[in-house]
Design a protein around this motif. Structure first.
Motif, PDB file in Angstrom:
ATOM      1  N   ASP A   1       1.875  10.236   8.469  1.00  0.00           N
ATOM      2  CA  ASP A   1       1.197   9.831   9.705  1.00  0.00           C
ATOM      3  C   ASP A   1      -0.108   9.109   9.417  1.00  0.00           C
ATOM      4  N   LEU A   2      -0.811   9.507   8.349  1.00  0.00           N
ATOM      5  CA  LEU A   2      -2.057   8.844   7.981  1.00  0.00           C
ATOM      6  C   LEU A   2      -1.778   7.433   7.454  1.00  0.00           C
ATOM      7  N   VAL A   3      -0.744   7.304   6.639  1.00  0.00           N
ATOM      8  CA  VAL A   3      -0.370   5.988   6.116  1.00  0.00           C
ATOM      9  C   VAL A   3       0.086   5.085   7.254  1.00  0.00           C
ATOM     10  N   ARG A   4       0.886   5.637   8.167  1.00  0.00           N
ATOM     11  CA  ARG A   4       1.356   4.856   9.314  1.00  0.00           C
ATOM     12  C   ARG A   4       0.184   4.378  10.165  1.00  0.00           C
ATOM     13  N   ALA A   5      -0.789   5.252  10.401  1.00  0.00           N
ATOM     14  CA  ALA A   5      -1.948   4.882  11.215  1.00  0.00           C
ATOM     15  C   ALA A   5      -2.736   3.743  10.575  1.00  0.00           C
ATOM     16  N   THR A   6      -2.803   3.745   9.254  1.00  0.00           N
ATOM     17  CA  THR A   6      -3.457   2.643   8.542  1.00  0.00           C
ATOM     18  C   THR A   6      -2.669   1.354   8.733  1.00  0.00           C
ATOM     19  N   ALA A   7      -1.361   1.412   8.558  1.00  0.00           N
ATOM     20  CA  ALA A   7      -0.519   0.221   8.705  1.00  0.00           C
ATOM     21  C   ALA A   7      -0.621  -0.370  10.105  1.00  0.00           C
ATOM     22  N   GLU A   8      -0.746   0.494  11.096  1.00  0.00           N
ATOM     23  CA  GLU A   8      -0.790   0.014  12.482  1.00  0.00           C
ATOM     24  C   GLU A   8      -2.032  -0.812  12.775  1.00  0.00           C
ATOM     25  N   LYS A   9      -3.067  -0.668  11.959  1.00  0.00           N
ATOM     26  CA  LYS A   9      -4.307  -1.423  12.173  1.00  0.00           C
ATOM     27  C   LYS A   9      -4.333  -2.739  11.394  1.00  0.00           C
TER      28      LYS A   9
ATOM     29  N   ILE B   1      -7.383  -7.899   7.277  1.00  0.00           N
ATOM     30  CA  ILE B   1      -6.421  -8.092   6.186  1.00  0.00           C
ATOM     31  C   ILE B   1      -5.309  -8.997   6.692  1.00  0.00           C
ATOM     32  N   ALA B   2      -5.236 -10.191   6.129  1.00  0.00           N
ATOM     33  CA  ALA B   2      -4.314 -11.210   6.635  1.00  0.00           C
ATOM     34  C   ALA B   2      -3.004 -11.271   5.853  1.00  0.00           C
ATOM     35  N   GLN B   3      -2.958 -10.635   4.684  1.00  0.00           N
ATOM     36  CA  GLN B   3      -1.753 -10.709   3.860  1.00  0.00           C
ATOM     37  C   GLN B   3      -0.597  -9.954   4.524  1.00  0.00           C
ATOM     38  N   PRO B   4       0.633 -10.475   4.438  1.00  0.00           N
ATOM     39  CA  PRO B   4       1.790  -9.673   4.838  1.00  0.00           C
ATOM     40  C   PRO B   4       1.778  -8.353   4.067  1.00  0.00           C
ATOM     41  N   THR B   5       1.829  -7.245   4.788  1.00  0.00           N
ATOM     42  CA  THR B   5       1.587  -5.935   4.171  1.00  0.00           C
ATOM     43  C   THR B   5       2.751  -4.990   4.407  1.00  0.00           C
ATOM     44  N   LEU B   6       3.141  -4.313   3.339  1.00  0.00           N
ATOM     45  CA  LEU B   6       4.106  -3.220   3.393  1.00  0.00           C
ATOM     46  C   LEU B   6       3.384  -1.934   3.061  1.00  0.00           C
ATOM     47  N   ALA B   7       3.486  -0.936   3.938  1.00  0.00           N
ATOM     48  CA  ALA B   7       2.911   0.387   3.686  1.00  0.00           C
ATOM     49  C   ALA B   7       4.054   1.376   3.475  1.00  0.00           C
ATOM     50  N   ILE B   8       3.948   2.145   2.388  1.00  0.00           N
ATOM     51  CA  ILE B   8       4.990   3.097   1.988  1.00  0.00           C
ATOM     52  C   ILE B   8       4.381   4.491   1.926  1.00  0.00           C
ATOM     53  N   ALA B   9       5.140   5.487   2.366  1.00  0.00           N
ATOM     54  CA  ALA B   9       4.691   6.876   2.259  1.00  0.00           C
ATOM     55  C   ALA B   9       5.839   7.752   1.791  1.00  0.00           C
ATOM     56  N   GLY B  10       5.558   8.635   0.832  1.00  0.00           N
ATOM     57  CA  GLY B  10       6.512   9.677   0.496  1.00  0.00           C
ATOM     58  C   GLY B  10       6.603  10.658   1.664  1.00  0.00           C
ATOM     59  N   ALA B  11       7.814  10.984   2.071  1.00  0.00           N
ATOM     60  CA  ALA B  11       7.995  11.810   3.266  1.00  0.00           C
ATOM     61  C   ALA B  11       7.364  13.191   3.121  1.00  0.00           C
ATOM     62  N   GLN B  12       7.205  13.664   1.882  1.00  0.00           N
ATOM     63  CA  GLN B  12       6.636  14.993   1.648  1.00  0.00           C
ATOM     64  C   GLN B  12       5.264  14.922   0.983  1.00  0.00           C
TER      65      GLN B  12
ATOM     66  N   LEU C   1       0.855  -1.187   0.000  1.00  0.00           N
ATOM     67  CA  LEU C   1       0.000   0.000   0.000  1.00  0.00           C
ATOM     68  C   LEU C   1       0.890   1.235   0.000  1.00  0.00           C
ATOM     69  N   SER C   2       0.794   2.029  -1.049  1.00  0.00           N
ATOM     70  CA  SER C   2       1.634   3.218  -1.171  1.00  0.00           C
ATOM     71  C   SER C   2       0.780   4.480  -1.112  1.00  0.00           C
ATOM     72  N   ASP C   3       1.103   5.344  -0.158  1.00  0.00           N
ATOM     73  CA  ASP C   3       0.492   6.679  -0.086  1.00  0.00           C
ATOM     74  C   ASP C   3      -1.031   6.577  -0.164  1.00  0.00           C
ATOM     75  N   THR C   4      -1.567   5.850   0.789  1.00  0.00           N
ATOM     76  CA  THR C   4      -2.995   5.585   0.827  1.00  0.00           C
ATOM     77  C   THR C   4      -3.425   5.429   2.271  1.00  0.00           C
ATOM     78  N   ALA C   5      -4.697   5.185   2.482  1.00  0.00           N
ATOM     79  CA  ALA C   5      -5.231   4.989   3.825  1.00  0.00           C
ATOM     80  C   ALA C   5      -6.533   4.226   3.722  1.00  0.00           C
ATOM     81  N   ALA C   6      -7.080   3.838   4.872  1.00  0.00           N
ATOM     82  CA  ALA C   6      -8.371   3.154   4.886  1.00  0.00           C
ATOM     83  C   ALA C   6      -9.503   4.114   4.549  1.00  0.00           C
ATOM     84  N   LYS C   7      -9.318   5.372   4.902  1.00  0.00           N
ATOM     85  CA  LYS C   7     -10.265   6.433   4.560  1.00  0.00           C
ATOM     86  C   LYS C   7      -9.452   7.661   4.181  1.00  0.00           C
ATOM     87  N   ILE C   8      -9.755   8.234   3.021  1.00  0.00           N
ATOM     88  CA  ILE C   8      -8.990   9.374   2.508  1.00  0.00           C
ATOM     89  C   ILE C   8      -9.923  10.568   2.359  1.00  0.00           C
ATOM     90  N   GLY C   9      -9.741  11.572   3.166  1.00  0.00           N
ATOM     91  CA  GLY C   9     -10.522  12.798   3.045  1.00  0.00           C
ATOM     92  C   GLY C   9     -11.953  12.638   3.517  1.00  0.00           C
TER      93      GLY C   9
END
Length: 259
Positions: A217-225, A199-210, A118-126
């Motif tokens: 922080d939004l991407v990280r919060a998604t990954a933490e769940k 979501i049971a699949q091994p998951t990598l979440a990526i975020a562009g720092a800028q 999951l790159s630069d995304t979230a469970a809910k966006i906006g």
């Protein structure tokens, strides 16, 4: 020499390259306002024996539009391609709204999707307060009327000064207004927050720092769940690190695929 073949099925324009025996197949889903070329620099760096499937969302690129769009209907489009090519084992890679599509597919295809990126995304966006004015502006005055604001959120400031930037500006502004607005509505209405623990699949979440569209922080919060998910940032990159920093993106992607 193995090449990616481009064609359309039921109006969905896509590219496909079959894997060599034992190699993984990666299935990509793009961000809002881009077509499958957003992955060109990633694809060029992947092992040639890996399989590929990427496509243009409805109303984007060369794909035929639809009367209505939801994340679920866009996931069904991907499933139609999976069925056509008899792909029963794949790794999902989603960018922005493509990440929402891949979250949906992770839940719908738990046996077929082996791993998830999951790159630069979230469970809910906006929220509706963000998306409704944007949809109205695009339908009334076209994407070019708001493209400057969108692009400022897509890229790190240094990238806006490069010659490369003009290509992505043109891609965004040439996206059909109704197709763009429909996908905005699909993002507005999507919320997978309650589903993330499933979501049971091994998951990598990526975020562009800028990234100003889906901040780290939004991407990280998604990954933490997501159970066991790993989170990484890519420096000097905004919302499209696969464009700005493809080598680092592929480094993280490849480690996740082969790990």
């Amino acid at each position: 020499m193995r090449v990616e073949t481009f064609t359309a099925i039921d109006g969905i324009h896509h590219g496909y390259r079959a894997p060599e025996p034992g190699a993984p197949t990666l299935v990509f889903a793009n961000s809002l306002g881009t077509d499958l070329r957003v992955w060109d620099r990633v694809v060029a760096r992947l092992p040639t024996e890996w399989g590929l499937l990427r496509h243009d969302k409805r109303g984007h690129g060369l794909s035929r539009s639809a009367q209505t769009l939801t994340i679920e209907t866009m996931a069904q489009d991907v499933e139609a391609l999976l069925d056509h090519y008899e792909i029963t084992d794949f790794i999902g890679v989603g960018l922005s709204v493509g990440g929402l599509i891949m979250q949906c597919l992770a839940l719908r295809q738990p046996q077929a999707m082996r791993k998830l990126v999951l790159s630069d995304t979230a469970a809910k966006i906006g929220s509706p307060e963000l998306w409704n004015p944007r949809m109205e502006a695009v339908r009334t005055n076209g994407i070019a009327s708001i493209s400057e604001a969108i692009l400022a959120r897509w890229f790190a400031p240094s990238y806006l000064e490069t010659e490369d930037f003009a290509m992505w500006k043109a891609m965004l502004e040439r996206t059909p207004a109704e197709g763009y607005a429909q996908v905005c509505g699909a993002i507005r209405d999507a919320d997978f927050t309650a589903d993330l623990p499933n979501i049971a699949q091994p998951t990598l979440a990526i975020a562009g720092a800028q990234d100003a569209s889906t901040p780290p922080d939004l991407v990280r919060a998604t990954a933490e769940k997501i159970p066991g998910a790993r989170f990484e940032t890519i420096e000097v990159a905004g919302h499209l690190p696969c464009v700005e920093q493809p080598a680092r993106f592929v480094e993280l992607l490849s480690a996740h695929v082969t790990g």
